[in-house]
Structure formats: C-alpha cells, structure tokens
Design an enzyme around this catalytic site. Structure first.
Site, PDB file in Angstrom:
ATOM      1  N   HIS A  74       0.353  -1.165   0.401  1.00 36.58           N
ATOM      2  CA  HIS A  74      -0.137   0.244  -0.474  1.00 36.58           C
ATOM      3  C   HIS A  74       0.866   1.771  -0.091  1.00 36.58           C
ATOM      4  O   HIS A  74       0.565   1.998   0.027  1.00 36.58           O
ATOM      5  CB  HIS A  74      -0.785   0.067   1.426  1.00 36.58           C
ATOM      6  CG  HIS A  74      -1.887  -1.200   1.418  1.00 36.58           C
ATOM      7  ND1 HIS A  74      -2.437  -1.522   0.239  1.00 36.58           N
ATOM      8  CD2 HIS A  74      -2.346  -1.967   2.082  1.00 36.58           C
ATOM      9  CE1 HIS A  74      -3.224  -2.603   0.674  1.00 36.58           C
ATOM     10  NE2 HIS A  74      -2.687  -2.694   2.257  1.00 36.58           N
ATOM     11  N   HIS A 124      -7.960   4.475   4.003  1.00 38.85           N
ATOM     12  CA  HIS A 124      -7.213   2.399   3.474  1.00 38.85           C
ATOM     13  C   HIS A 124      -5.303   3.513   3.605  1.00 38.85           C
ATOM     14  O   HIS A 124      -5.564   4.991   3.293  1.00 38.85           O
ATOM     15  CB  HIS A 124      -8.056   2.479   2.134  1.00 38.85           C
ATOM     16  CG  HIS A 124      -7.469   1.214   1.842  1.00 38.85           C
ATOM     17  ND1 HIS A 124      -5.854   1.635   1.636  1.00 38.85           N
ATOM     18  CD2 HIS A 124      -7.974  -0.061   2.062  1.00 38.85           C
ATOM     19  CE1 HIS A 124      -5.531  -0.609   1.529  1.00 38.85           C
ATOM     20  NE2 HIS A 124      -6.600  -0.612   1.374  1.00 38.85           N
ATOM     21  N   GLU A 126      -3.487   2.466   1.611  1.00 38.19           N
ATOM     22  CA  GLU A 126      -2.924   3.956   0.345  1.00 38.19           C
ATOM     23  C   GLU A 126      -3.429   4.709   0.410  1.00 38.19           C
ATOM     24  O   GLU A 126      -2.554   5.537  -0.052  1.00 38.19           O
ATOM     25  CB  GLU A 126      -3.981   2.385  -0.842  1.00 38.19           C
ATOM     26  CG  GLU A 126      -3.500   2.983  -1.868  1.00 38.19           C
ATOM     27  CD  GLU A 126      -3.572   1.923  -2.605  1.00 38.19           C
ATOM     28  OE1 GLU A 126      -4.346   0.749  -2.619  1.00 38.19           O
ATOM     29  OE2 GLU A 126      -4.353   2.690  -4.356  1.00 38.19           O
ATOM     30  N   SER A 218      -9.435  -6.241   3.376  1.00 38.67           N
ATOM     31  CA  SER A 218      -9.690  -6.049   2.415  1.00 38.67           C
ATOM     32  C   SER A 218     -10.103  -5.326   1.381  1.00 38.67           C
ATOM     33  O   SER A 218     -10.881  -6.255   1.075  1.00 38.67           O
ATOM     34  CB  SER A 218      -8.900  -7.593   1.547  1.00 38.67           C
ATOM     35  OG  SER A 218      -8.671  -7.681   0.454  1.00 38.67           O
TER      36      SER A 218
END
Ligand code: SF4
Length: 278
Positions: A74, A124, A126, A218
């Site tokens: 990420h 998240h 990322e 995920s």
C-alpha cells in the site's frame, strides 16, 4: 454442487512481489524484520509471517535503529519514510508499482497548481500514503454523495485508489466533471483489480451464489463482493472455509468462487474443496 472458480482470483503481481521481498529480507537479516502495518491484508499470511520472524508493527518507536523495515504494497507517505530515515532503519520498499503511479501523479498535479482529489476510502493506508504525496492537500471522495459536497474549483486533478470498482469511479467522475472548468484524471485503478472484477462479474451472472474469499480488512475483496452483488446474485464474503454455512446453499446448484488479490491459494483451495463436498 457444481463449483466454478473465477478465471482471475487470488494473489496479484504486487502481493507476490511483496511476499518474495519480505522472505528475502528475512533471509538476509540477522534476526527479525518488520513490516509497517500488515504486509498484505490477509490475517492468515500475516500470522504465518509473524511465526517466521517477519513482524507487523503500527509504529517504529519500539524498534531498534539499524533494524529492517519493509514498506508494504500500500506504500507510505514521504513523512513516514522520513521517520524511518531519522531512526536509521534499513528501508526495503515493497510498495506495488501500481500504487507508485497515483503517488507520483498526485505530486505532479499539486506542483501544477491543481486542486487534488483522491477517489478512495479515506481510512485506507494506500489512500493515506497517496495523500502524503499531495503534501496533505488532497481531498478524499469515497462515494457519489461525498462528490456532490465537493466545493467547485478552476482546475481539478484526480487520482484513484488502485482497488476501486470501475462503477464507483465512473459514478463519482460524472459528478466531479461538472465541478471544474479543467479536469485532469489519472485512472490509477490497477489491472489486477480490473481482471478480478471483470471475471467475477461474468461468473456471478452464471451461478446461484457467489463466495468471495479474502481478509475482512481487504479493500479489493470488499469491492469484489460489491461487484458480484450488482448482478443480484446472493453473495457471501468469507475469510476462510470455516465461515461457510450449509444453510446458504439450500436449493443452490452452482456456486461461483472468487478471491481478493491478497488471498493465498491454499485458502481458496480449502474453500473450493469444502464447497464440493456440500
Ligand atoms: S491489487 Fe493491484 S495495486 Fe494492489 S498490490 Fe495487487 S497489483 Fe498492486
């Protein structure tokens, strides 16, 4: 019951690369190595790594200087990398090359004077890493409703979280295109995400129930399940075979199976084999 496995399911290029990198780093190190956050969003893989001395940490404050830290698929923000450098950690970068694209593109957009937006999930890792490359200037839009609230501007520059569904991206873009005179878009959804979503969508149209296998944390697994649900087929997301429930399959003749990009092959095989026995 007939069980069909989706054409594209399980480990993607970026995850395979990160796992190989971590194993090689462990071999080369004298003792434990660390990953900043779980290397991939799959608890089975993360606990196996921990047993092998590849340990996930949320902060580097308790790590000795000189230790090895692996940046996961990420990626991280430049500010976090700076913390690693100050602490004199040996940095091994396993950021997926597909994640590097939105990181680089958003930095270019900021430098060119665009108001920047990341289409993705705000919490998240990322997306947080990409935001760091915008010098924390980028706005984050996760849904069409959030897009409607965005204040209009002259020049709008957009990048996308690699695992977003095309549908969500398109719905948000329809709104954002009306928010500025000049809009520059980098569609940074990765090809592994496309392939997995396209083949899952096709399979969902042919079966009575879809089983989506992957970590509950995920993002790409969650989006795969959303894509399957758009066909109207009954869709269940599970982490492993132990979560399958017999009652789901009453009256069903065909089950489709797909799996997120961070789901190991052995977990998928166990699910398929248990389904075949039902
Ligand atoms: S899903 Fe795409 S961006 Fe994420 S690790 Fe895999 S290849 Fe890279």
């Amino acid at each position: 019951m007939k069980v069909i496995l989706s054409k594209h399911a399980g480990f993607c290029f970026g995850v395979k690369r990160a796992i190989k990198t971590a194993i090689e780093a462990k071999k080369a190190a004298n003792g434990r190595v660390y990953t900043y956050g779980p290397l991939i969003h799959n608890p089975q893989v993360v606990s196996k790594f921990e047993r092998d001395g590849i340990v996930a940490v949320e902060s580097v404050s308790n790590i000795k200087s000189g230790s090895t830290i692996i940046i996961r698929t990420h990626g991280v923000s430049p500010a976090i990398e700076e913390i690693f450098r100050k602490k004199k950690l040996k940095i091994i970068d396993a950021t997926c090359p597909f994640v590097k694209k939105p990181q680089k593109n958003i930095a270019k957009l900021v430098a060119a004077g665009y108001k920047t937006v990341i289409i993705g999930e705000a919490d998240h890792p990322e997306v947080q890493g990409i935001k760091g490359y915008s010098v924390e200037k980028a706005g984050i839009v996760g849904t069409p409703e959030e897009a409607k609230k965005l204040v209009p501007s002259g020049k709008l520059g957009i990048v996308v979280q690699t695992t977003q569904s095309m549908k969500n991206f398109q719905q948000i873009m329809e709104i954002l295109l009306k928010k500025a005179q000049e809009v520059k878009i980098y569609n940074t959804i990765c090809s592994a995400t496309h392939e997995r979503q396209d083949s899952a969508l096709k399979l969902a149209g042919e079966v009575d129930i879809m089983i989506v296998v992957g970590g509950h944390n995920s993002a790409n697994t969650k989006h795969l399940a959303e894509v399957c649900e758009t066909t109207g087929v009954v869709t269940r997301q599970i982490e492993d075979a132990s979560e399958l429930q017999n009652a789901w399959f009453k009256g069903k003749k065909k089950a489709g199976v797909t799996a997120g990009a961070s789901t190991p092959e052995w977990v998928i095989k166990e699910v398929v084999s248990k389904l075949k026995k039902l």
